[in-house]
Design an enzyme around this catalytic site. Structure first.
Site, short mmCIF file in Angstrom:
data_model
loop_
_atom_site.label_atom_id
_atom_site.label_comp_id
_atom_site.label_asym_id
_atom_site.label_seq_id
_atom_site.Cartn_x
_atom_site.Cartn_y
_atom_site.Cartn_z
N ASP A 46 57.71 48.40 -3.80
CA ASP A 46 57.12 49.65 -3.33
C ASP A 46 57.92 50.85 -3.84
OD1 ASP A 46 55.42 51.32 -1.90
OD2 ASP A 46 55.66 50.25 0.00
N ASP B 148 46.77 52.55 0.62
CA ASP B 148 47.12 52.25 2.01
C ASP B 148 45.90 52.38 2.92
OD1 ASP B 148 49.70 51.52 1.63
OD2 ASP B 148 50.57 53.45 2.13
#
Ligand code: GLA
Length: 716
Positions: free
Chosen positions: A460, A531
């Site tokens: 990430d 997301d």
């Protein structure tokens, strides 16, 4: 078969691909001039172009034509320079001189390197081209070499080094397709009239960005899904970037693109070399659908490290637990996930250091001893015992100021000495361009993977750069290198981890889809597009995403309803169908799901496993896109042997006075019949193409269907 031909008489190169060709030529002043990019042409035809179509006006305000293979600075050029340098004596202009070229064949591709140099100064410029035998994508890049030997004071400042320029023929009505977005709203497809003058697409954030993605697709205003000329260009780079289009009054377009953003410069010392990332171009004469499918094929055949491997169904705990991660809770989730048919269990953020919220602990990559008293091994063993692979979240490029790492190494972050350090999500960016930082990151990642049976990392990257300084290089003009070297070192670490741990698989993530591009895809196995896991929002995200990138890399979790981010309530079937159009995964809080939903999702997972080869590796047809006035989104996947055809349809709400469907299918075998695997109903291929597949949509909002058709011989 593709070929590259050179005619020494006219100094013309012709790149011939299966369904397109590309040509350029050296003019009398050795300028590499673009001739053609489009339908297949012969050498005779491309050589006739400059005589047949003389360049426009000859007045004293006319500039040089915008047709250089890489637009340099200087002379009477007034367009956007793709290659801009300043020599030690202050001279900025570049003058071309041809040296030689070579053509080589390797790994199913042909490559051409055209060696040029500046007429006076010690700068060598290599224009590189690569074409593939099985598709129409052209890959290009540029290498600059300082070939002087007269000391550091002769360094050449590289103010801009694009990977290549692309010239399009004169057409009225040019449009540009591209994506815009934000965090949790990535990949929103736009199609706008191409403005006259210069239009810039790019990112100054240190990452590819949520706001734009480094590709554009141009057409002459007349292309649609099945027809028309489409020129597209995509950059394989995961840091800041810029693609500029220039539309002139002559209706021609030149595009130039590469890494770095405005103002970033690079000092090239004698003996040094700078190679740009690849920029890829594709011409398709058969509309947007064919363009996308050719990109998908290219990514599958020539970009991804392990394209043949089916992506497993994964479970990720992030939406279920947030930072509330511990061994007991993860064991429980793992058992539930395994029972549903999940194949890869991924533990997300919160497992290390003092990371119990986003305020602390980033950078301290040892398991939290309170949450994992015996380390990670017991959980990993349990996940493996349950028959699943084990994956772990990491965010190597970041640090929370409240961490042991930052207290020890405050100098490791991007910063200027006399400026504040702006925190975003309470974190700062480690300067991965620094060799010591890169070595540290590789060290702990390598140890983590060596000491644990970790099968998968979710890598990430959760903020944009700011105050991007490197004080050690404050005065030597090299600090800007961090924009490029940060990305290069991320690449190098991933590449090394993969080489040393051949069974390790990696998912790229940057707050969702902030760092998705062909550069990342060449070293990862899948990406996290957003997301935002709301299934309705995902339809438009997936629509934009798959313009260039294949479903084979597109992770999609089925999560809770109402969706935690949008509050939208969507039936499980619709949520599953949205995820099944990519790499199906689960991300909900399974402990809260009722028996019926658990039963149904297990069935959908089993179903997905039956069809995923076609979804992940098949040809994707957009039958009706999310902006269609009918409200219907429909996509078709067809296996490469064309035996299996899968049709997903989503109807979020009913249009007044209209029943949804049928939806016309694409590219079926005209002589065959097709049988619906679930209902046994048979259809004639021609009717499916002409009149369409009747849709079996339940009543009410958020209706969706999934139809699997088997091709059967005409005699059945
Ligand atoms: C980012 C990712 C999420 C999750 C969180 C964890 O936002 O995109 O999927 O991993 O970080 O902090």
């Amino acid at each position: 078969m593709s070929t590259i031909t050179f005619n020494p008489g006219s100094r013309t190169w012709l790149l011939s691909m299966p369904r397109s060709s590309y040509a350029f030529q050296l003019d009398a002043a050795d300028v590499p001039r673009h001739l053609h990019w489009g339908e297949p042409l012969t050498l005779d035809q491309v050589e006739a172009l400059p005589h047949t179509y003389r360049p426009g006006r000859g007045d004293s305000f006319a500039g040089a034509r915008l047709t250089e293979e890489i637009a340099v600075d200087g002379g009477t050029r007034y367009g956007v320079p793709g290659l801009q340098v300043r020599f030690a004596d202050g001279t900025r202009a570049l003058e071309w001189a041809y040296v030689d070229h070579e053509i080589a064949e390797a790994e199913g591709a042909l490559s051409l390197a055209v060696h040029m140099r500046d007429r006076h100064y010690p700068l060598a410029i290599t224009l590189r081209y690569r074409v593939f035998h099985d598709g129409d994508v052209i890959e290009r890049s540029l290498t600059l070499d300082h070939i002087g030997d007269d000391g550091a004071e002769s360094a050449i400042s590289v103010l801009r080094a694009d990977s290549g320029a692309w010239s399009l023929p004169a057409r009225a009505g040019y449009r540009v397709g591209h994506v815009t977005g934000d965090w949790a709203a990535e990949n929103q497809l736009r199609q706008d009239a191409l403005p006259w003058g210069e239009t810039v697409f790019g990112s100054r954030r240190g990452i590819t960005g949520h706001q734009a993605n480094p590709w554009v697709m141009l057409d002459a205003g007349d292309a649609d899904e099945q027809h028309g000329q489409v020129w597209s260009v995509a950059l394989a780079w995961s840091g800041t970037w810029r693609i500029t289009t220039q539309r002139g009054t002559d209706n021609r377009v030149q595009l130039t693109g590469g890494f770095g953003h405005d103002g970033v410069s690079w000092q090239l010392a004698p003996g040094e070399s700078l190679t740009t990332p690849p920029i890829l171009g594709l011409y398709s004469g058969a509309g947007f659908g064919a363009a996308s499918r050719t990109w998908h094929d290219h990514v599958l055949r020539h970009v991804l490290p392990r394209p043949e491997e089916m992506r497993p169904v994964l479970y990720n705990s992030w939406e279920a637990t947030g930072f509330d991660v511990d061994e007991a809770g993860q064991r429980k989730l793992a058992a539930q996930a395994a029972a549903l048919g999940v194949e890869l269990f991924v533990m997300d953020d919160g497992w290390f250091g003092t990371r119990t919220s986003d305020h602390a602990g980033l950078g301290d990559w040892a398991p939290n001893p309170e949450r994992f008293p015996d380390g990670l091994a017991p959980l990993i063993d349990e996940v493996h015992r349950l028959g699943m692979a084990f994956g772990l979240w990491v965010e190597p490029e970041m640090v929370n100021p409240d961490s042991r790492l930052y207290r020890r190494h405050p100098e490791w972050v991007l910063h200027y000495e006399h400026r504040q350090r702006t925190e975003l999500r309470n974190q700062l960016v480690l300067n991965f361009a620094r060799p010591d930082v890169a070595a540290w990151a590789h060290g702990w990642l390598d140890r983590l993977v060596t000491e644990h049976a970790i099968d998968f990392l979710k890598w990430d990257m959760n903020r944009s750069f700011s105050e991007a300084g490197w004080p050690e290089h404050g005065s030597d003009g090299q600090a800007d290198r961090l924009w490029i070297d940060h990305v290069r070192n991320v690449y190098a670490i991933i590449d090394r981890l993969r080489a040393d741990h051949p069974n390790l698989r990696i998912e790229a993530c940057s707050g969702g889809g902030g760092r998705i591009d062909l550069g990342m895809l060449s070293r990862t196995d899948q990406v996290w597009p957003s997301d935002n896991t709301d299934a309705l929002d995902r339809l438009s995200i997936q629509h934009g995403f798959t313009q260039i990138y294949p479903a084979r890399v597109m992770s999609a979790w089925v999560t809770d309803s109402p969706n935690p981010a949008t509050g939208r309530t969507i039936p499980l079937r619709f949520r599953c169908h949205a995820a099944m159009a990519g790499i199906m995964a689960l991300g909900g809080n399974l402990a809260e799901w009722n028996e019926q939903d658990l039963h149904d999702v297990a069935q959908e997972i089993a179903h997905y496993k039956d069809i995923r080869a076609t979804v992940q590796l098949g040809a994707r047809y957009r039958l009706s896109d999310p902006t269609d006035p009918s409200g219907l989104t429909a996509v078709q996947y067809t296996s490469s042997d064309r035996a299996e055809t899968i049709v997903f349809a989503w109807q979020p709400t009913r249009p007044i006075g209209r029943e949804p469907g049928p939806v016309r299918l694409a590219d079926l075998d005209p002589g065959s019949r097709y049988r619906d695997r679930a209902s046994g109903r048979e259809y004639d291929a021609v009717l499916l193409g002409e009149y369409g597949l009747p849709l079996d949509l339940p009543s009410g909002d958020y209706a969706s269907s999934l139809t699997v058709l088997d091709r059967i011989s005409p005699t059945h």
